[in-house]
Design a protein around this motif. Structure first.
Motif: not given
Length: 159
Positions: A38-51
């Protein structure tokens, strides 16, 4: 033989060759089973956020030894199911508290899982997750007979 090596309190590496893991995968007779975390997971790249994908833990079973690496997770009830299905001898659990379990929750996880050895991880790598692992050890000692191994960077445990 399985070698557990402490690279940092954030990352405890289990030294077995890399393998593309599905829910259940064998590598040289060792069973890797992906479990929930149980943990959130996102990737922030170049102003965009992805799952960033699904959070996961793993049970590694070498026949005589079963290791549960919880991954980055909070406490959740299905840890009891992991205990029932896989009977982990060793549980590697996060104690950082900000993004994962804290020491108290991780000690409750130990009580649920019932391993012979518990190893704290994911703490003291930056200020926001500073923890004293001895607090975890004290909680565990109150709740169970599990031995707590506080690993120093560069140390190893051979099972």
């Amino acid at each position: 033989m399985i070698l557990i090596k402490c690279r940092s309190q954030l990352f405890v590496k289990i030294a077995i060759d890399s393998v593309f893991i599905r829910l259940n995968s064998y590598l040289e007779g060792i069973l890797f089973t992906m479990t929930d975390a149980r943990h959130s997971s996102s990737i922030d790249e170049s102003g965009w956020s992805f799952d960033g994908g699904r959070a996961a833990g793993f049970v590694i079973n070498h026949g005589k030894t079963s290791i549960y690496h919880a991954g980055d997770t909070g406490l959740f009830g299905d840890m009891e199911l992991i205990a029932k299905l896989y009977h982990p001898d060793v549980a590697i659990l996060p104690i950082g508290g900000r993004f994962t379990m804290d020491s108290r929750d991780a000690a409750l996880a130990v009580e649920m899982i019932g391993p012979r050895i518990a190893i704290p991880m994911h703490y003291n790598t930056f200020d926001i997750i500073s923890q004293d692992p001895n607090i975890f050890k004290n909680y565990v000692n109150r709740l169970s007979d599990t031995d707590v191994e506080i690993m120093e960077i560069g140390s190893s445990i051979i099972l």
